[in-house]
Design an enzyme around this catalytic site. Structure first.
Site, mmCIF file in Angstrom:
data_model
loop_
_atom_site.group_PDB
_atom_site.id
_atom_site.type_symbol
_atom_site.label_atom_id
_atom_site.label_comp_id
_atom_site.label_asym_id
_atom_site.label_seq_id
_atom_site.Cartn_x
_atom_site.Cartn_y
_atom_site.Cartn_z
ATOM 1 N N TYR A 1 31.285 21.408 58.169
ATOM 2 C CA TYR A 1 30.046 21.909 58.768
ATOM 3 C C TYR A 1 28.828 21.272 58.116
ATOM 4 C CZ TYR A 1 32.771 25.592 61.001
ATOM 5 O OH TYR A 1 33.673 26.291 61.756
ATOM 6 N N LYS B 1 39.832 49.815 38.346
ATOM 7 C CA LYS B 1 39.016 50.029 39.555
ATOM 8 C C LYS B 1 39.012 48.773 40.423
ATOM 9 C CE LYS B 1 34.865 48.716 37.030
ATOM 10 N NZ LYS B 1 33.745 49.205 36.212
HETATM 11 C C1 LIG Z 1 34.054 48.755 34.891
HETATM 12 C C2 LIG Z 1 33.839 49.659 33.759
HETATM 13 C C3 LIG Z 1 34.403 49.377 32.511
HETATM 14 C C4 LIG Z 1 35.159 48.084 32.214
HETATM 15 O O1 LIG Z 1 34.245 47.024 32.134
HETATM 16 P P1 LIG Z 1 34.687 45.541 31.697
HETATM 17 O O2 LIG Z 1 33.395 44.860 31.464
HETATM 18 O O3 LIG Z 1 35.434 44.955 32.833
HETATM 19 O O4 LIG Z 1 35.512 45.678 30.480
HETATM 20 C C5 LIG Z 1 34.250 50.315 31.516
HETATM 21 N N1 LIG Z 1 33.565 51.459 31.721
HETATM 22 C C6 LIG Z 1 32.996 51.758 32.913
HETATM 23 C C7 LIG Z 1 32.252 53.038 33.077
HETATM 24 C C8 LIG Z 1 33.100 50.858 33.961
HETATM 25 O O5 LIG Z 1 32.531 51.158 35.127
#
Ligand SMILES: *Cc1c(COP(=O)(O)O)cnc(C)c1O
Length: 387
Positions: A277, A41
């Site tokens: 800045y 994702k």
């Molecule tokens: C993002 C996510 C994961 C993976 O999480 P990590 O901590 O990056 O391993 C797993 N399950 C769901 C439902 C997620 O949203």
């Protein structure tokens, strides 16, 4: 043409991480190793979803997961062939993409179930889905404690096929938290209820298919407790070579992304002069600063001012002065020589010593955030180079 600030994405390291995780998962005697669902994702945590997804598929991932239908479509358009699980809520989405790009939705409410059912009828097709159970995160999912009331309609649906049941831990990375174990027990109980409801409804509908899989683990949960590995695990962070703090692991992982730039200017500061800045840094004695063309528009966090470091000529030098949109400044007074063109490592290594490495976990700790945020926020202007 290519900008001097680039993110290198090491696909071999990604594949090695995948294999190392899988090996770790086969270490538990008397337990069939779970499958690995590669989480890609948010543009594969900033690494670039198309290339990461294809590399994971090559490494043997049998399923990938993303946040929404739009991300799933990007993966299919890149040529991904394995099943793609969409984690997110579907209540306000355009659902046609599920059918046109053969994505696997998560159904997390009776309303979503009805929406997918209606879309399936419109497409004159059936669709496999994963059922999300809320065991304590209190975000998405059917509440674990009234499934007998909320699930029968969904499970009896002629066009929706149950392929997986899952939950998500709220505190897997908090070793002291008892919620983790409560969630584990609630999930096991929910699984028994689902199974009972499924066999009751399959008497009516005589549905059969491949066995329904159970999954619950993000990276932290995977490291923490093999009892929750179930039939599949869902690591994200570990695949990218980052261990979720404060946990540690013996799995051999390599950070997949490094972020490098080049010095574009070197400046002398006289006593009493400041840089950038607001003169957030002021020299009390003669100092030399180097200008690096990477700023907050590239995802470099403004809180790194006065807290972070970069590597130049194999040395750690502090980030001083405000991080601007397109550049930052570092104090290189301690180095004998620095010239425009010198390599600057923001994430990655510059030598073999442990202090010659800066990883996302260190950078996150320096500014009080989480490593996920460091990699996810890498700007779109930065080119990802794959090797
Ligand atoms: C993002 C996510 C994961 C993976 O999480 P990590 O901590 O990056 O391993 C797993 N399950 C769901 C439902 C997620 O949203």
């Amino acid at each position: 043409m290519i900008r001097s600030t680039v993110a290198r994405v090491d696909l071999d390291a990604l594949k090695r991480n995948f294999v190392a995780i899988r090996q770790h998962l086969s270490s538990e005697a008397g337990q069939a190793p779970p499958a690995v669902i590669g989480v890609v994702k948010a543009n594969a945590y900033g690494h670039g979803a198309p290339r990461i997804a294809l590399a994971l598929e090559e490494a043997g991932a049998t399923m990938l997961a993303c946040a929404d239908i739009e991300e799933g479509i990007v993966l299919r358009q890149a040529g991904v062939r394995v099943p793609i699980l969409v984690f997110g809520a579907l209540s306000v989405s355009d659902l046609d993409g599920l059918f046109e790009f053969s994505l696997t939705p998560t159904i997390s409410s009776p309303g979503a179930a009805r929406a997918v059912q209606t879309a399936a009828e419109r497409h004159r097709s059936s669709i496999g889905y994963h059922l999300k159970i809320d065991t304590g995160m209190n975000r998405l999912g059917f509440r674990h404690d009234n499934l007998g009331r909320t699930l029968p309609e969904l499970l009896g649906s002629p066009s929706l096929k149950l392929e997986g049941v899952y939950t998500h831990f709220a505190s897997a990375d908090m070793p002291e938290s008892p919620l983790f174990h409560d969630q584990r027990q609630r999930f096991e109980e929910a699984w028994r209820v689902v199974q009972a409801l499924v066999s009751a409804s399959s008497v009516r509908t005589s549905k059969s298919g491949p066995p329904v899989i159970r999954h619950a683990c993000n990276s932290a949960a995977l490291l923490r407790d093999s009892r929750v590995w179930f039939d599949a695990v869902r690591p994200g962070l570990l695949l990218y070579g980052i261990v979720p703090p404060p946990l540690a692991t013996t799995i051999e992982l390599t950070p997949v992304m490094s972020l490098t730039s080049r010095v574009v200017a070197v400046k002398g500061l006289r006593p009493g002069e400041g840089v950038g800045y607001g003169w957030r840094y002021q020299a009390s004695e003669p100092r030399t600063v180097a200008v690096v063309p990477a700023g907050y528009a590239d995802g470099v966090d403004t809180r790194l001012c006065g807290r972070g470091h970069v590597l130049i000529r194999g040395h750690r030098v502090p980030i001083v002065g405000a991080i601007s949109m397109d550049m930052l400044t570092v104090d290189v007074t301690s180095l004998l020589e620095v010239r425009p063109g010198d390599e600057v490592v923001l994430l990655g290594s510059q030598g073999q010593e442990s202090w010659q490495r800066i990883d996302a976990r260190e950078m996150a700790a320096a500014i009080g955030t989480i490593p996920w945020e460091i990699v996810c926020r890498l700007g779109t202007r930065i080119e990802r180079q794959y090797d």
